[in-house]
Design a protein around this motif. Structure first.
Motif, PDB file in Angstrom:
ATOM      1  N   ALA A   8      -8.713   5.174  -5.179  1.00  0.00           N
ATOM      2  CA  ALA A   8      -9.109   4.198  -6.118  1.00  0.00           C
ATOM      3  C   ALA A   8      -9.929   3.153  -5.290  1.00  0.00           C
ATOM      4  O   ALA A   8     -10.247   3.367  -4.175  1.00  0.00           O
ATOM      5  CB  ALA A   8      -7.856   3.504  -6.584  1.00  0.00           C
ATOM      6  N   ILE A  23       3.105  23.127  -6.125  1.00  0.00           N
ATOM      7  CA  ILE A  23       2.166  23.061  -7.354  1.00  0.00           C
ATOM      8  C   ILE A  23       1.748  24.618  -7.763  1.00  0.00           C
ATOM      9  O   ILE A  23       1.341  24.677  -9.012  1.00  0.00           O
ATOM     10  CB  ILE A  23       0.796  22.670  -6.783  1.00  0.00           C
ATOM     11  N   ARG A  49       0.217  16.407  -9.768  1.00  0.00           N
ATOM     12  CA  ARG A  49       1.136  15.743  -8.827  1.00  0.00           C
ATOM     13  C   ARG A  49       2.173  14.717  -9.432  1.00  0.00           C
ATOM     14  O   ARG A  49       3.349  14.476  -9.143  1.00  0.00           O
ATOM     15  CB  ARG A  49       0.219  14.906  -7.882  1.00  0.00           C
TER      16      ARG A  49
HETATM   17  C1  FA5 Z   1     -10.959  12.088  -5.741  1.00  0.00           C
HETATM   18  O1  FA5 Z   1     -11.184  13.345  -6.364  1.00  0.00           O
HETATM   19  C2  FA5 Z   1     -11.852  11.069  -6.303  1.00  0.00           C
HETATM   20  N1  FA5 Z   1     -12.709  11.167  -7.179  1.00  0.00           N
HETATM   21  C3  FA5 Z   1     -10.616   9.896  -6.745  1.00  0.00           C
HETATM   22  C4  FA5 Z   1     -11.328   8.753  -6.945  1.00  0.00           C
HETATM   23  C5  FA5 Z   1     -11.711   8.233  -8.287  1.00  0.00           C
HETATM   24  C6  FA5 Z   1     -11.246   7.862  -6.057  1.00  0.00           C
HETATM   25  C7  FA5 Z   1     -12.283   7.025  -8.487  1.00  0.00           C
HETATM   26  C8  FA5 Z   1     -11.906   6.384  -6.218  1.00  0.00           C
HETATM   27  C9  FA5 Z   1     -12.349   5.930  -7.558  1.00  0.00           C
HETATM   28  P1  FA5 Z   1      -9.069  13.001  -4.116  1.00  0.00           P
HETATM   29  O2  FA5 Z   1     -10.022  14.148  -3.465  1.00  0.00           O
HETATM   30  O3  FA5 Z   1      -8.405  12.165  -3.059  1.00  0.00           O
HETATM   31  O4  FA5 Z   1     -10.210  11.898  -4.880  1.00  0.00           O
HETATM   32  O5  FA5 Z   1      -8.300  13.498  -5.229  1.00  0.00           O
HETATM   33  C10 FA5 Z   1      -7.563  12.585  -6.099  1.00  0.00           C
HETATM   34  C11 FA5 Z   1      -6.231  13.400  -6.526  1.00  0.00           C
HETATM   35  O6  FA5 Z   1      -6.630  14.678  -7.036  1.00  0.00           O
HETATM   36  C12 FA5 Z   1      -5.398  13.569  -5.253  1.00  0.00           C
HETATM   37  O7  FA5 Z   1      -4.577  12.838  -4.851  1.00  0.00           O
HETATM   38  C13 FA5 Z   1      -4.704  14.747  -5.796  1.00  0.00           C
HETATM   39  O8  FA5 Z   1      -3.499  14.175  -6.605  1.00  0.00           O
HETATM   40  C14 FA5 Z   1      -5.273  15.389  -6.740  1.00  0.00           C
HETATM   41  N2  FA5 Z   1      -5.978  16.603  -6.331  1.00  0.00           N
HETATM   42  C15 FA5 Z   1      -7.152  16.781  -5.239  1.00  0.00           C
HETATM   43  N3  FA5 Z   1      -7.171  17.830  -4.727  1.00  0.00           N
HETATM   44  C16 FA5 Z   1      -6.312  18.791  -5.523  1.00  0.00           C
HETATM   45  C17 FA5 Z   1      -5.989  20.086  -5.306  1.00  0.00           C
HETATM   46  N4  FA5 Z   1      -6.678  20.973  -4.578  1.00  0.00           N
HETATM   47  N5  FA5 Z   1      -4.827  20.536  -6.133  1.00  0.00           N
HETATM   48  C18 FA5 Z   1      -4.074  19.515  -6.933  1.00  0.00           C
HETATM   49  N6  FA5 Z   1      -4.319  18.336  -6.919  1.00  0.00           N
HETATM   50  C19 FA5 Z   1      -5.299  17.835  -6.264  1.00  0.00           C
END
Ligand code: FA5
Length: 345
Positions: free
Chosen positions: A290, A330, A319
């Motif tokens: 975020a 998962i 998640r």
């Molecule tokens: C993002 O994808 C950013 N777009 C999030 C964001 C949005 C940040 C807006 C700021 C503002 P991240 O790569 O951390 O961030 O992924 C966010 C969430 O998606 C993770 O916390 C996780 O719950 C889920 N996620 C990411 N990659 C995977 C995966 N390969 N498998 C399952 N869940 C995943």
């Protein structure tokens, strides 16, 4: 009386007796073959008709015809009787016992991702957020460029990408490109939207990561939107989702499209914060990224960053389902094992 007539009369009597013995439709068909068929006994006998003296032929022929008709008539009646018997037997064998308890018809159910997604979106809808649908196949520009990922910038490698044959068209790696689409549609009006949907990353599949997964993006843009609004909204969300008293923490992080950026964690509901495989023995689960929407991104969305501010978040739906239902891997979600789907839905 000729010998042939005697034989005809004997055949008639014998045929009727044999017919009376038949019990099934198959047996009556066999009887037809034996007596009336092309190689049947009556046909064979009638080949002798030509040897009779000319004056006897009409009378014998007439009698033969009568017998044939009588046998055909008898067969028809017998077949009607056997068919009726067979139907009655079949009905009583398959008889419906109306006193037996009914069989519950198999009904489908929602996939745990659907249930969790609706739950998440519902909480934000009650806080006044609209749902915004954005495409799953995106341009590189939307997924990265307009979100402030510079070309060739190592930040792109944070999200391993699936490309199509056209390198400018990709499977979106996150729901964030929907931010640009929503802003461009509504600017310069203030907005509060959530964007649920499917994402892909070319990652090694593990207990915590899939190649295809779902996210919910949140975005608020307005005249006086602050970081503490984000904290308040997320606290409200966690308390609604997991019950009052849940602990969350913000850790500083980096995303090209937010500044400042944070990682939001919740205390592990599987082990109560003691440490387990799910939380990698830290007691905390990483739930979402975020931050405050980067001025460049606001501008790309059509808002003047001197006047508008905003925040955004993105969380994984699986998640949330994992936390809520105590699932420890998962990979169960998309294995399509009905036993899992029935247990958790
Ligand atoms: C993002 O994808 C950013 N777009 C999030 C964001 C949005 C940040 C807006 C700021 C503002 P991240 O790569 O951390 O961030 O992924 C966010 C969430 O998606 C993770 O916390 C996780 O719950 C889920 N996620 C990411 N990659 C995977 C995966 N390969 N498998 C399952 N869940 C995943």
């Amino acid at each position: 009386m000729s010998e042939l007539v005697t034989q005809l009369e004997e055949l008639h009597t014998g045929a009727l007796a044999a017919l009376a013995q038949t019990q099934t439709t198959d047996e009556t068909r066999a009887w037809h073959g034996d007596y009336l068929g092309r190689k049947g006994k009556l046909t064979t006998l009638l080949t002798g008709l030509g040897q009779l003296p000319r004056e006897e032929r009409p009378a014998v022929g007439k009698r033969a015809n009568e017998i044939k008709l009588a046998l055909e008539q008898a067969l028809e009646e017998r077949q009607a009787a056997t068919a009726h018997d067979e139907m009655t037997a079949a009905l009583s064998a398959e008889g419906i016992d109306v006193t037996l308890p009914g069989r519950r018809p198999l009904t489908g159910r929602y996939h745990p991702t659907t249930t969790a997604g609706r739950e998440i979106v519902g909480i934000f809808q009650r806080m006044g957020f609209y749902v915004y649908d954005a495409p799953e196949v995106e341009t590189d520009e939307m997924n990265f460029g307009l979100l402030n990922f510079a070309p060739g910038h190592p930040a792109r490698e944070m999200q391993d990408t699936f490309f199509t044959t056209n390198p400018d068209v990709i499977l979106r790696t996150h729901t964030s490109p929907g931010q640009i689409r929503a802003m461009r549609e509504y600017a310069p009006e203030p907005i509060r939207v959530v964007l649920p949907g499917k994402c892909w990353r070319n990652e090694d599949v593990t207990a915590r990561a899939e190649m295809m997964f779902y996210q919910v993006e949140g975005l608020a843009v307005g005249h006086n939107i602050t970081f503490s609004d984000l904290k308040g909204v997320l606290l409200k969300f966690f308390n609604e989702m997991y019950g009052e008293g849940r602990k969350i923490r913000f850790r500083k992080s980096y995303f090209p499209f937010t500044e400042p950026s944070v990682e939001v964690d919740v205390d592990c509901v599987l082990c109560g914060g003691q440490g387990c495989r799910m939380c990698k023995y830290t007691g905390w689960l990483e739930i979402m990224g975020a931050g405050m929407v980067h001025p460049v991104v606001l501008q790309n969305g059509g808002y003047d960053p001197a006047v508008f501010s905003g925040w955004a978040f993105g969380m994984g739906i699986e998640r949330q389902a994992i936390l809520k239902r105590g699932i420890d891997d998962i990979r169960y979600f998309y294995d399509n094992d009905v036993r899992f789907l029935e247990r958790v839905a």
